[in-house]
Design an enzyme around this catalytic site. Sequence first.
Site, PDB file in Angstrom:
ATOM      1  N   HIS A 181       8.021  -6.841  -2.845  1.00  0.00           N
ATOM      2  CA  HIS A 181       6.872  -7.160  -3.706  1.00  0.00           C
ATOM      3  C   HIS A 181       7.172  -8.415  -4.515  1.00  0.00           C
ATOM      4  O   HIS A 181       7.753  -8.328  -5.602  1.00  0.00           O
ATOM      5  CB  HIS A 181       6.614  -6.007  -4.684  1.00  0.00           C
TER       6      HIS A 181
ATOM      7  N   CYS B  22       5.127  -6.174   1.779  1.00  0.00           N
ATOM      8  CA  CYS B  22       5.389  -4.751   1.839  1.00  0.00           C
ATOM      9  C   CYS B  22       4.577  -4.084   2.961  1.00  0.00           C
ATOM     10  O   CYS B  22       4.776  -4.407   4.124  1.00  0.00           O
ATOM     11  CB  CYS B  22       5.129  -4.105   0.477  1.00  0.00           C
ATOM     12  N   TYR B  23       3.656  -3.190   2.643  1.00  0.00           N
ATOM     13  CA  TYR B  23       2.857  -2.564   3.697  1.00  0.00           C
ATOM     14  C   TYR B  23       2.131  -3.633   4.521  1.00  0.00           C
ATOM     15  O   TYR B  23       2.065  -3.557   5.753  1.00  0.00           O
ATOM     16  CB  TYR B  23       1.840  -1.592   3.099  1.00  0.00           C
TER      17      TYR B  23
ATOM     18  N   GLY C 123     -16.029 -10.664 -30.547  1.00  0.00           N
ATOM     19  CA  GLY C 123     -14.885 -10.500 -29.656  1.00  0.00           C
ATOM     20  C   GLY C 123     -14.639 -11.737 -28.816  1.00  0.00           C
ATOM     21  O   GLY C 123     -15.431 -12.690 -28.833  1.00  0.00           O
ATOM     22  N   VAL C 124     -13.535 -11.711 -28.079  1.00  0.00           N
ATOM     23  CA  VAL C 124     -13.139 -12.865 -27.277  1.00  0.00           C
ATOM     24  C   VAL C 124     -14.175 -13.177 -26.197  1.00  0.00           C
ATOM     25  O   VAL C 124     -14.608 -14.322 -26.043  1.00  0.00           O
ATOM     26  CB  VAL C 124     -11.784 -12.599 -26.568  1.00  0.00           C
ATOM     27  N   ASP C 125     -14.578 -12.160 -25.459  1.00  0.00           N
ATOM     28  CA  ASP C 125     -15.392 -12.410 -24.268  1.00  0.00           C
ATOM     29  C   ASP C 125     -16.752 -13.018 -24.601  1.00  0.00           C
ATOM     30  O   ASP C 125     -17.139 -14.033 -24.027  1.00  0.00           O
ATOM     31  CB  ASP C 125     -15.594 -11.108 -23.476  1.00  0.00           C
ATOM     32  N   SER C 126     -17.477 -12.389 -25.544  1.00  0.00           N
ATOM     33  CA  SER C 126     -18.802 -12.922 -25.826  1.00  0.00           C
ATOM     34  C   SER C 126     -18.699 -14.292 -26.495  1.00  0.00           C
ATOM     35  O   SER C 126     -19.538 -15.166 -26.271  1.00  0.00           O
ATOM     36  CB  SER C 126     -19.622 -11.945 -26.674  1.00  0.00           C
TER      37      SER C 126
ATOM     38  N   SER D 168     -20.443 -10.550 -30.352  1.00  0.00           N
ATOM     39  CA  SER D 168     -19.895  -9.366 -31.005  1.00  0.00           C
ATOM     40  C   SER D 168     -18.752  -9.751 -31.928  1.00  0.00           C
ATOM     41  O   SER D 168     -18.255  -8.928 -32.687  1.00  0.00           O
ATOM     42  CB  SER D 168     -19.375  -8.406 -29.945  1.00  0.00           C
TER      43      SER D 168
ATOM     44  N   GLY E  46       0.857  -1.178   0.000  1.00  0.00           N
ATOM     45  CA  GLY E  46       0.000   0.000   0.000  1.00  0.00           C
ATOM     46  C   GLY E  46       0.883   1.214   0.000  1.00  0.00           C
ATOM     47  O   GLY E  46       2.083   1.108   0.220  1.00  0.00           O
TER      48      GLY E  46
END
Length: 525
Positions: free
Chosen positions: A174, A86-87, A230-233, A228, A59
């Site tokens: 990190h 880290c934080y 696209g990948v997602d649909s 569409s 953070g």
Amino acid sequence: MSDSLQTHPVLVVDYGAQYAQLIARRVREAKVYSEVVPHTMSVAEMLAKEPAAVILSGGPSSVYADDAPGLDGALLEAGVPVFGMCYGFQAMAQALGGEVSRTGLREYGATPATVTDRTSTLFNGQPTEQSVWMSHGDSVTVAPDGMTVTATTAGAPVAAIEDDSRRLYGVQWHPEVMHSTFGQQVLENFLHRGAGIPADWTPGNVIEDQVNAIREQIGDAAVICGLSGGVDSSVAAALVQRAVGDQLTCVFVDHGLLREGEAEQVEMDFVAATGVRLVTVDARETFLGALAGVSDPEEKRKIIGREFIRTFEQAARDIVGHGAQDGHPVEFLVQGTLYPDVVESGGGAGTANIKSHHNVGGLPDDLQFKLVEPLRALFKDEVRAIGRELGVPEEIVARQPFPGPGLGIRIIGEVTEDRLATLRRADAIAREELTKAGLDNEIWQCPVVLLADVRSVGVQGDGRTYGHPIVLRPVSSEDAMTADWTRVPYDVLAQISTRITNEVDEVNRVVLDVTSKPPGTIEWE
Ligand code: XMP
């Protein structure tokens, strides 16, 4: 989903430094399911999720700052394995009774660390000398009782602590960033050895899980999915089809704002590979009519979103009307919502929070369908892996993201048929050349933008021209939240520029956008 892989998530507590999503991705790369939760979530709420482990992210704050986000010590006594970074590491050390001081020894960037116990849970199998990514002002100077110090750096005498009996671990650095050379191994050691979580969150298992969940949700109702291209649909549709087969009908709305070859890709490639039932609606005139005279980007998005839903609902009525669903009403709508959209819109898994920006203009309140969102726990690269496993063609799975409002938000100015034709041609040339140059993996996406309201003077042949500029916006990114402009080789840019100015009437200049995100967004509108 009682015995789902998602039942016992690894919770990544977000302390607000933008590292939480990255940590969540790294956990998943270790084949373990993870979810990001805000640091304001109470311990009781976290435990209610029955987490397999909890990771406290880094953070921006110092544990001494007035507004430093707290860590409720109850989390560390709940018997759940915890890993602080880290934080998160400092907050954990402090809560357990260790000392955190302003030593004045700040460390930032790649820092040499010495592992003092190579047989420990976190460092097993790793070299003594490692490079770790640091970003701290305060340091833990005294380890909490019962915790063993297992690594040190020049500026952090207590750089890693471990306690196998309570299953509590922490590192000052990190591990999630690439610059920590053994970061992923440290993380995997925590997950698999420290917390004893198996590496079973694989694409095959995720599919099986989701297929069961979708069947349970949909029953024998009918479901539709807007494709569409696209990948997602596409992947969402393929997943739902795997689950409920013929109960699914896909609807492809050709709104006229598509790129060259897009409609064909959906009609041929996707249907050929999946055998899905597809209804195509030609709504080009309606959309262009509604967009006439509109230049404002948000106005365009609203119009496109509204027309899309209208067209879609009509298509759904037609489908039922034609008896394609054996008389079953269409109750469900598939959406390709992804995990970053869910996190960004402040929702966790299970909430129905959708960021309108990432859908076609958002969904109306009186939507007549229930949503099926099989991808809402996944990042884009995970969606691609699942698509490949489902047999979705590589041409679709590997496609770069393309916004729902399509070319409509890549014409700066009013959208007209002529302008669309100009942009479509320029976009096709740019895509072709970037692919030919083998840059598709390096480039996250490359919007091609037509500055339709701008003209500049040029000379072509013997004549003076007064044409429009085309902007190339190639960006590299991991998740579209941040991005950098891709250093495309000059000769590739030259080839694109020559071809566009030669082959596309109306365009006499090609310019390159060299802005990162932030401050620029990826799209121009
Ligand atoms: P920005 O421009 O916000 O884009 O940096 C981030 C990602 O989101 C896509 N994008 C959209 N996708 N509808 C969508 O479905 C939209 O209205 C929209 N606007 C931007 C953009 O292409 C990039 O991948």
